[in-house]
Scaffold this motif. Structure first.
Motif, PDB file in Angstrom:
ATOM      1  N   VAL A   1      -5.038  -6.927   8.430  1.00 10.33           N
ATOM      2  CA  VAL A   1      -4.226  -7.263   7.251  1.00 10.33           C
ATOM      3  C   VAL A   1      -3.250  -8.383   7.607  1.00 10.33           C
ATOM      4  CG1 VAL A   1      -4.376  -5.006   6.098  1.00 10.33           C
ATOM      5  CG2 VAL A   1      -2.435  -5.506   7.606  1.00 10.33           C
TER       6      VAL A   1
ATOM      7  N   VAL B   1       3.783  -1.221   3.758  1.00 11.23           N
ATOM      8  CA  VAL B   1       3.318   0.155   3.597  1.00 11.23           C
ATOM      9  C   VAL B   1       4.520   1.009   3.205  1.00 11.23           C
ATOM     10  CG1 VAL B   1       2.568   2.162   4.935  1.00 11.23           C
ATOM     11  CG2 VAL B   1       1.371  -0.001   5.193  1.00 11.23           C
TER      12      VAL B   1
ATOM     13  N   ILE C   1       0.855  -1.191   0.000  1.00 13.70           N
ATOM     14  CA  ILE C   1       0.000   0.000   0.000  1.00 13.70           C
ATOM     15  C   ILE C   1       0.891   1.240   0.000  1.00 13.70           C
ATOM     16  CG2 ILE C   1      -1.938   1.123   1.151  1.00 13.70           C
ATOM     17  CD1 ILE C   1      -2.358  -1.513   2.700  1.00 13.70           C
TER      18      ILE C   1
ATOM     19  N   THR D   1       2.260  -7.826   4.534  1.00 14.71           N
ATOM     20  CA  THR D   1       1.790  -6.533   4.019  1.00 14.71           C
ATOM     21  C   THR D   1       2.876  -5.463   4.203  1.00 14.71           C
ATOM     22  OG1 THR D   1      -0.488  -7.096   4.571  1.00 14.71           O
ATOM     23  CG2 THR D   1       0.000  -4.748   4.299  1.00 14.71           C
TER      24      THR D   1
ATOM     25  N   VAL E   1       0.899   3.516  10.718  1.00 17.55           N
ATOM     26  CA  VAL E   1      -0.154   3.163   9.754  1.00 17.55           C
ATOM     27  C   VAL E   1      -0.291   1.641   9.684  1.00 17.55           C
ATOM     28  CG1 VAL E   1      -0.754   3.211   7.293  1.00 17.55           C
ATOM     29  CG2 VAL E   1       0.132   5.272   8.403  1.00 17.55           C
ATOM     30  N   LEU E   2       0.854   0.956   9.633  1.00 13.35           N
ATOM     31  CA  LEU E   2       0.801  -0.509   9.496  1.00 13.35           C
ATOM     32  C   LEU E   2       0.265  -1.163  10.774  1.00 13.35           C
ATOM     33  CD1 LEU E   2       1.234  -2.901   7.671  1.00 13.35           C
ATOM     34  CD2 LEU E   2       3.651  -2.906   8.278  1.00 13.35           C
TER      35      LEU E   2
ATOM     36  N   ARG F   1      -2.011   0.065  12.691  1.00 12.42           N
ATOM     37  CA  ARG F   1      -3.481   0.207  12.638  1.00 12.42           C
ATOM     38  C   ARG F   1      -4.074  -0.793  11.656  1.00 12.42           C
ATOM     39  NH1 ARG F   1      -2.685   5.804  13.189  1.00 12.42           N
ATOM     40  NH2 ARG F   1      -2.897   6.096  10.948  1.00 12.42           N
ATOM     41  N   LEU F   2      -3.404  -0.955  10.502  1.00  8.07           N
ATOM     42  CA  LEU F   2      -3.896  -1.917   9.505  1.00  8.07           C
ATOM     43  C   LEU F   2      -3.866  -3.339  10.073  1.00  8.07           C
ATOM     44  CD1 LEU F   2      -2.149  -0.537   6.288  1.00  8.07           C
ATOM     45  CD2 LEU F   2      -4.613  -0.549   6.732  1.00  8.07           C
TER      46      LEU F   2
ATOM     47  N   ASP G   1      -6.665  -4.005  12.114  1.00  5.53           N
ATOM     48  CA  ASP G   1      -7.874  -4.213  11.295  1.00  5.53           C
ATOM     49  C   ASP G   1      -7.809  -5.526  10.525  1.00  5.53           C
ATOM     50  OD1 ASP G   1      -8.845  -1.841  12.161  1.00  5.53           O
ATOM     51  OD2 ASP G   1      -8.257  -0.691  10.388  1.00  5.53           O
TER      52      ASP G   1
END
Ligand code: BTN
Length: 249
Positions: A30, A36, A10, A34, A21-22, A24-25, A28
């Motif tokens: 992911v 970022v 992303i 993954t 950011v990662l 938080r992902l 959620d």
């Protein structure tokens, strides 16, 4: 596919910090693997809560990894150690420029810091994960004297030209994937050997600043958990699990 580094990538323009950011992902849902990447970080973070300058022109990325095995075996330190090796090899392969690792996980070119790594552990629904943040100074200007390297540097400063970042990014992900397979399979000796081969620290006199004080000695080796073994003047070996390391002349 699952766990493969970069199976989901992303891209962002500006973020606070790719690690934030990662995280938080990950909360959620992911999957590990993954990645970022951001062009700019407004609140880039370094180790020990330092600020990491992250203007446009650098490579700022974070990778989510499955850290079950390393956590269970008390070897989470190997995650950042091996990430340093991945970046050093990627720089050497991409730009034919010798890069080496400084304990615990900086990457140096001719003794100057070109990359810093920030590993953070995270538990999501009983799954043990690691967020691995990697910052490489590519075309961005660098602040001299950051951290304990005598100087920081950037790839553009070393190569005297503006560089394309895509190939380096792809090569870092490829080298991380290779080493992530070793982490997942518990091939810890291969990780330690890889680090020893790329190490700039071993055989050097070092000053270590730990949360409880400071010591100087000769860096002899790392142990099975990635801790640094430092020989003191009286011949005693100190095991350093965390701290800042300065290479002395
Ligand atoms: C250090 O040497 O102190 C570690 C620096 C780590 C910087 C990277 S840039 C991408 C990721 N996001 C952050 O906020 N920090 C790491």
């Amino acid at each position: 596919m699952k766990n493969q580094v970069g199976h989901k990538l992303i891209r962002y323009g500006a973020v606070s910090s790719t690690n934030e950011v990662l995280k938080r992902l990950a909360e959620d849902g992911v999957e590990p693997g993954t990645v970022v990447v951001a062009e700019v970080q407004n609140k880039g973070r370094g180790r020990l809560d330092r600020t990491w300058e992250s203007p446009k022109g650098g490579l700022w990325l974070s990778v989510l990894l499955d850290a079950e095995k390393q956590t269970a075996e008390g070897k989470t330190g190997l995650i950042t150690l091996t990430a340093g090796c991945a970046v050093a090899e990627a720089i050497s392969n991409t730009f034919k420029l010798e890069a080496r690792v400084k304990w615990p996980n900086d990457v140096l070119i001719k003794g100057k810091k070109v990359c810093g790594i920030l590993g953070e552990m995270l538990k999501v629904e009983k799954k043990q994960l690691a967020v691995l943040g990697i910052g490489v100074n590519v075309n961005n200007p660098v602040k001299k004297g950051y951290d304990f390297s005598p100087f920081s540097t950037s790839l553009t400063e070393e190569l005297k030209k503006e560089l394309a970042m895509e190939e380096l990014e792809a090569e870092i992900l490829c080298q991380l994937e290779k080493r992530n397979a070793l982490l997942i399979n518990g091939e810890f000796n291969a990780i330690l050997e890889d680090w020893r081969k790329l190490a700039d620290t071993l055989g050097k006199n070092v000053r270590i600043i730990t949360p409880t004080g400071q010591l100087e000695g000769m860096a002899k080796d790392i142990d099975d958990n990635g801790s640094l073994l430092v020989k003191m003047l009286d011949g005693k070996i100190e095991t350093i699990t965390a701290g800042d390391c300065e290479h002395l002349a």
